[in-house]
Design an enzyme around this catalytic site. Structure first.
Site, PDB file in Angstrom:
ATOM      1  CE  LYS A  17      -2.204  -0.836   3.718  1.00 19.70           C
ATOM      2  NZ  LYS A  17      -2.041  -1.964   4.289  1.00 19.70           N
ATOM      3  NE  ARG A  93      -4.415  -1.009  10.089  1.00 20.50           N
ATOM      4  CZ  ARG A  93      -3.503  -0.619   9.695  1.00 20.50           C
ATOM      5  NH1 ARG A  93      -3.898   0.550   8.576  1.00 20.50           N
ATOM      6  NH2 ARG A  93      -2.308  -0.786   9.685  1.00 20.50           N
ATOM      7  NE  ARG A 130       7.284  -2.814   6.456  1.00 19.75           N
ATOM      8  CZ  ARG A 130       5.680  -2.631   6.407  1.00 19.75           C
ATOM      9  NH1 ARG A 130       5.295  -2.193   5.166  1.00 19.75           N
ATOM     10  NH2 ARG A 130       5.129  -2.724   7.621  1.00 19.75           N
ATOM     11  NE  ARG A 162       6.231  -0.230  10.292  1.00 22.38           N
ATOM     12  CZ  ARG A 162       4.741  -0.305   9.683  1.00 22.38           C
ATOM     13  NH1 ARG A 162       4.804   0.373   8.245  1.00 22.38           N
ATOM     14  NH2 ARG A 162       3.854  -0.896  10.235  1.00 22.38           N
ATOM     15  NE  ARG A 173       1.705  -4.393  11.424  1.00 18.17           N
ATOM     16  CZ  ARG A 173       2.999  -4.683  10.993  1.00 18.17           C
ATOM     17  NH1 ARG A 173       3.799  -5.023  11.716  1.00 18.17           N
ATOM     18  NH2 ARG A 173       2.928  -4.080  10.001  1.00 18.17           N
TER      19      ARG A 173
HETATM   20  P1  ADP Z   1       0.714  -1.865   8.526  1.00 17.49           P
HETATM   21  O1  ADP Z   1      -0.560  -1.718   7.582  1.00 17.49           O
HETATM   22  O2  ADP Z   1       1.900  -2.546   7.902  1.00 17.49           O
HETATM   23  O3  ADP Z   1       0.297  -2.226   9.946  1.00 17.49           O
HETATM   24  P2  ADP Z   1       0.595   1.134   9.112  1.00 17.49           P
HETATM   25  O4  ADP Z   1       1.774   1.975   8.864  1.00 17.49           O
HETATM   26  O5  ADP Z   1      -0.454   1.146   7.914  1.00 17.49           O
HETATM   27  O6  ADP Z   1       1.113  -0.506   8.759  1.00 17.49           O
HETATM   28  O7  ADP Z   1       0.190   0.819  10.476  1.00 17.49           O
HETATM   29  C1  ADP Z   1       1.095   0.692  11.613  1.00 17.49           C
HETATM   30  C2  ADP Z   1       0.381   0.701  12.886  1.00 17.49           C
HETATM   31  O8  ADP Z   1      -0.566   2.113  12.982  1.00 17.49           O
HETATM   32  C3  ADP Z   1      -0.998  -0.337  13.027  1.00 17.49           C
HETATM   33  O9  ADP Z   1      -0.326  -1.476  13.487  1.00 17.49           O
HETATM   34  C4  ADP Z   1      -1.716   0.559  14.254  1.00 17.49           C
HETATM   35  O10 ADP Z   1      -1.148   0.241  15.218  1.00 17.49           O
HETATM   36  C5  ADP Z   1      -1.469   1.896  13.862  1.00 17.49           C
HETATM   37  N1  ADP Z   1      -2.841   2.201  12.863  1.00 17.49           N
HETATM   38  C6  ADP Z   1      -2.406   2.626  11.463  1.00 17.49           C
HETATM   39  N2  ADP Z   1      -3.683   2.821  10.973  1.00 17.49           N
HETATM   40  C7  ADP Z   1      -4.612   3.011  11.897  1.00 17.49           C
HETATM   41  C8  ADP Z   1      -6.251   2.775  11.954  1.00 17.49           C
HETATM   42  N3  ADP Z   1      -6.775   3.409  10.813  1.00 17.49           N
HETATM   43  N4  ADP Z   1      -6.872   2.571  12.829  1.00 17.49           N
HETATM   44  C9  ADP Z   1      -5.954   1.989  14.000  1.00 17.49           C
HETATM   45  N5  ADP Z   1      -4.785   1.800  13.930  1.00 17.49           N
HETATM   46  C10 ADP Z   1      -4.150   2.295  13.019  1.00 17.49           C
END
Ligand code: ADP
Length: 225
Positions: A17, A93, A130, A162, A173
Site C-alpha cells: 500500500k 481499518r 522490510r 520498524r 497485525r
Molecule cells: P501496516 O499496515 O503494515 O500495519 P501501517 O503503517 O498502516 O502499517 O500501520 C502501523 C500501525 O499503526 C498499525 O499496526 C496500528 O497500530 C496503527 N494504525 C494505522 N492506521 C490505523 C487505523 N486506521 N486504525 C487503528 N490503528 C491504526
C-alpha cells in the site's frame, strides 16, 4: 483521472500500500494520507497523541477508533483534500472507522476502493525483510537496500526495521486485518466501489496494473468521470 477523486487503498500488511500510494500520489498530485505514517510521526515528535499511540503501535494493536477518526477528520478538513481529493492508506481499518468516514465526507462519498490482493505467505516474507527511513518513510528491503550504509537515498535519514515488523507483531497485525479490516471488502463491493488488484510481482508491474484500473474507472472516458 478526474481531479478531486477520493480513493481508499486496502490490502493486508506488506501488500505494498505505502509503496504504491506514494507513486499514485505523485502521478496524480493527490494528497497521500497514511494513518500509520501520521501516527509514527506523532510518536517521534512526542506529541500527546504520539505518547498515547506508542504502546499500541509497538504491540501491533489498533489505535482506538475515536482517536484515529479525530485525526482523519482534522486532516480532511484541510483545503488541499477538498480541491485535489485524496488517497487514504491504512484507513479505514474497521467498520466503525468506515462509518465515521462516511459521516465526515457527507455530502460527498468515496469514489473508488483499490484492494491490493496478495497471498499471506508472500506478505510475511516481504514484512520480515522490510526496512524504512525513519525520517521520510521511504521503503527499502534487505534485498533492495539504500546505496550507502542504511542511509536514505532521498533524505539522508536512518533506514531501520520498524518496531512492529517483528514476527510476533506481524502475526498479530495480520490476524487483526482478517478480523477487522477484511469485512470492509464486502462493504465496498456491495457499494460498487471495489476494484481488486493483483499485487504480486514487481513494484513496476503492480503500479502498471493499478494505473490501468484507475484510468478505466476514473479516467476521462471512465464511468466515474
Ligand atoms: P501496516 O499496515 O503494515 O500495519 P501501517 O503503517 O498502516 O502499517 O500501520 C502501523 C500501525 O499503526 C498499525 O499496526 C496500528 O497500530 C496503527 N494504525 C494505522 N492506521 C490505523 C487505523 N486506521 N486504525 C487503528 N490503528 C491504526
Amino acid at each position: 483521472m478526474v481531479p478531486g477523486a477520493r480513493l481508499i487503498v486496502l490490502g493486508k500488511q506488506g501488500a505494498g500500500k505505502g509503496t504504491q500510494c506514494v507513486r499514485l500520489s505523485r502521478r496524480y498530485v493527490l494528497p497521500h494520507i497514511s494513518t500509520g505514517d501520521m501516527l509514527r510521526a506523532a510518536v517521534k515528535a512526542r506529541t500527546p497523541l504520539g505518547l498515547e499511540a506508542r504502546r499500541y503501535l509497538d504491540a501491533g494493536d489498533l489505535i482506538p477508533d475515536s482517536v484515529v477518526l479525530a485525526m482523519i477528520a482534522a486532516r480532511l478538513d484541510q483545503d488541499d483534500t477538498r480541491t485535489r481529493g485524496f488517497l487514504l492508506d491504512g484507513f479505514p481499518r474497521t467498520v466503525a472507522q468506515a462509518d465515521g468516514l462516511d459521516e465526515i465526507l457527507k455530502p460527498f462519498s468515496i469514489d473508488l476502493v483499490l484492494d491490493l490482493v496478495v497471498p499471506t505467505g508472500l506478505v510475511l516474507a516481504r514484512l520480515m525483510s522490510r526496512r524504512v527511513c525513519e525520517d521520510c518513510g521511504a521503503i527499502y528491503s534487505t534485498f533492495a537496500p539504500p546505496k550507502l550504509n542504511w542511509t536514505c537515498d532521498f533524505c539522508g535519514g536512518d533506514v531501520v526495521q520498524r518496531e512492529d515488523d517483528t514476527e510476533e507483531a506481524v502475526t498479530r497485525r495480520l490476524a487483526l486485518y482478517d478480523a477487522q479490516t477484511a469485512p470492509l471488502i464486502a462493504r465496498y463491493a456491495t457499494a460498487g466501489k471495489l476494484v481488486p488488484v493483483d499485487a504480486t510481482g514487481t513494484v513496476e508491474e503492480v503500479a502498471g496494473r493499478l494505473l490501468a484500473l484507475v484510468e478505466a474507472r476514473l479516467g476521462a472516458g471512465g464511468a466515474g468521470a
